[in-house]
Design a protein around this motif. Structure first.
Motif, short mmCIF file in Angstrom:
data_model
loop_
_atom_site.label_atom_id
_atom_site.label_comp_id
_atom_site.label_asym_id
_atom_site.label_seq_id
_atom_site.Cartn_x
_atom_site.Cartn_y
_atom_site.Cartn_z
N LEU A 1 95.20 -19.41 -20.48
CA LEU A 1 95.51 -20.83 -20.64
C LEU A 1 94.40 -21.69 -20.03
CD1 LEU A 1 97.32 -23.03 -21.66
CD2 LEU A 1 98.69 -22.81 -19.59
N HIS A 2 93.88 -21.28 -18.88
CA HIS A 2 92.76 -22.00 -18.25
C HIS A 2 91.58 -22.07 -19.23
CE1 HIS A 2 89.93 -22.95 -14.82
NE2 HIS A 2 89.11 -22.56 -15.77
N GLU A 3 91.24 -20.95 -19.81
CA GLU A 3 90.12 -20.89 -20.75
C GLU A 3 90.37 -21.79 -21.96
OE1 GLU A 3 87.82 -17.62 -23.50
OE2 GLU A 3 88.69 -16.94 -21.61
N LEU A 4 91.59 -21.74 -22.50
CA LEU A 4 91.93 -22.57 -23.65
C LEU A 4 91.82 -24.05 -23.33
CD1 LEU A 4 93.09 -22.77 -26.57
CD2 LEU A 4 95.33 -22.87 -25.48
N LEU A 5 92.40 -24.46 -22.20
CA LEU A 5 92.32 -25.87 -21.80
C LEU A 5 90.88 -26.28 -21.58
CD1 LEU A 5 95.31 -26.07 -19.31
CD2 LEU A 5 95.11 -27.29 -21.48
N HIS A 6 90.13 -25.46 -20.88
CA HIS A 6 88.73 -25.77 -20.59
C HIS A 6 87.94 -25.93 -21.89
CE1 HIS A 6 85.14 -25.98 -18.11
NE2 HIS A 6 84.55 -25.28 -19.06
N ASP A 7 88.13 -25.02 -22.83
CA ASP A 7 87.42 -25.10 -24.11
C ASP A 7 87.75 -26.38 -24.86
OD1 ASP A 7 86.26 -22.66 -23.56
OD2 ASP A 7 87.50 -21.52 -24.98
N ARG A 8 89.04 -26.73 -24.94
CA ARG A 8 89.45 -27.93 -25.69
C ARG A 8 88.93 -29.20 -25.03
NH1 ARG A 8 94.99 -26.99 -28.49
NH2 ARG A 8 94.48 -25.10 -29.64
N GLN B 1 90.42 -53.10 -7.11
CA GLN B 1 89.95 -53.32 -8.49
C GLN B 1 90.17 -52.03 -9.28
OE1 GLN B 1 85.90 -54.63 -8.74
NE2 GLN B 1 85.83 -54.44 -10.97
N LYS B 2 90.96 -52.15 -10.36
CA LYS B 2 91.18 -51.01 -11.23
C LYS B 2 89.98 -50.86 -12.18
CE LYS B 2 94.48 -48.85 -11.40
NZ LYS B 2 94.70 -47.55 -10.76
N SER B 3 89.60 -49.65 -12.46
CA SER B 3 88.43 -49.37 -13.29
C SER B 3 88.75 -49.27 -14.78
CB SER B 3 87.78 -48.06 -12.85
OG SER B 3 88.70 -46.99 -13.07
N GLY B 4 90.00 -49.06 -15.10
CA GLY B 4 90.37 -48.82 -16.49
C GLY B 4 90.44 -47.34 -16.83
N HIS B 5 90.04 -46.50 -15.88
CA HIS B 5 90.13 -45.06 -16.10
C HIS B 5 91.58 -44.62 -15.92
CE1 HIS B 5 85.81 -43.75 -16.11
NE2 HIS B 5 85.69 -45.00 -15.66
N ARG B 6 91.90 -43.49 -16.54
CA ARG B 6 93.21 -42.87 -16.41
C ARG B 6 93.00 -41.43 -15.98
NH1 ARG B 6 94.77 -43.44 -22.33
NH2 ARG B 6 92.53 -43.36 -22.46
N THR B 7 94.02 -40.81 -15.41
CA THR B 7 93.91 -39.42 -15.00
C THR B 7 95.08 -38.63 -15.56
OG1 THR B 7 92.86 -40.08 -12.93
CG2 THR B 7 93.70 -37.84 -13.04
N LEU B 8 94.77 -37.59 -16.30
CA LEU B 8 95.77 -36.63 -16.77
C LEU B 8 95.68 -35.44 -15.85
CD1 LEU B 8 97.75 -35.44 -18.91
CD2 LEU B 8 95.71 -34.46 -19.99
N ARG B 9 96.81 -35.00 -15.32
CA ARG B 9 96.84 -33.86 -14.40
C ARG B 9 97.64 -32.72 -15.00
NH1 ARG B 9 97.28 -38.65 -11.86
NH2 ARG B 9 95.90 -39.04 -10.11
N VAL B 10 97.10 -31.52 -14.81
CA VAL B 10 97.78 -30.31 -15.28
C VAL B 10 97.78 -29.31 -14.13
CG1 VAL B 10 97.71 -28.39 -16.93
CG2 VAL B 10 96.97 -30.67 -17.65
N ALA B 11 98.91 -28.69 -13.87
CA ALA B 11 99.00 -27.65 -12.85
C ALA B 11 99.45 -26.36 -13.53
CB ALA B 11 99.99 -28.04 -11.76
N LEU B 12 98.66 -25.32 -13.37
CA LEU B 12 99.01 -24.01 -13.93
C LEU B 12 99.68 -23.18 -12.84
CD1 LEU B 12 95.69 -23.20 -15.84
CD2 LEU B 12 97.74 -24.33 -16.70
#
Length: 124
Positions: free
Chosen positions: A63-70, A42-53
Motif C-alpha cells: 500500500l505504501h508503494e501504491l500510494l507513493h507511486d500515485r 496568515q493562512k497560505s492556502g495550502h491544505r494537508t491530506l494525512r494518511v496513516a498506515l
C-alpha cells in the motif's frame, strides 16, 4: 515542526505537518516563549491530506508503494514519516487530486478502500 524565520516574531511553516491540525505548509505563525506555535497569523492556502498506515498490516509495504507511486505520478508534494505516516500537499487553489482508479491490491481488502483513500473528496 520546521519553520523559517521571517521576522522577530513571525515564522513560515517549512514542512507538511503530520500531527498538527489547522496549520499547513507556508502558513505564517507566531511562537510563544516555549517555542510552541501560539497562533496562525496568515493562512497560505495550502491544505494537508494525512494518511496513516497500520504498521503491522501484512500488506503495508504494498500500500505504501501504491500510494507513493500515485502521489508521485500526480506531482504532489508529500512527506513520509517512518513509512507509515503520509502528508500530502495539493497545490493551493487547485482541485488537484491523486489520480483514482479502482484497485484491489489484496483480496482481503474491501474493493472501495483505495477509491476512498484516493478520491477527489479527500482533498476538500
Amino acid at each position: 515542526m520546521w519553520t523559517r524565520q521571517l521576522a522577530d516574531d513571525r515564522f513560515e511553516v517549512a514542512c507538511l505537518p503530520f500531527f498538527t491540525y489547522g496549520i499547513c505548509h507556508r502558513d505564517v505563525v507566531t511562537i510563544d516563549s516555549n517555542h510552541l506555535v501560539s497562533a496562525v497569523v496568515q493562512k497560505s492556502g495550502h491544505r494537508t491530506l494525512r494518511v496513516a498506515l497500520i504498521a503491522e498490516h501484512h500488506d503495508r509495504d504494498q500500500l505504501h508503494e501504491l500510494l507513493h507511486d500515485r502521489i508521485t505520478e500526480a506531482g504532489l508534494s508529500h512527506e513520509w514519516l517512518q513509512g507509515t505516516y503520509l502528508a500530502v500537499d495539493p497545490a493551493p487553489g487547485s482541485d488537484q487530486a491523486i489520480p483514482s482508479r479502482r484497485w484491489n491490491p489484496h483480496p482481503s481488502w474491501r474493493p472501495s478502500l483505495g477509491d476512498r483513500l484516493l478520491s477527489r473528496d479527500s482533498f476538500r
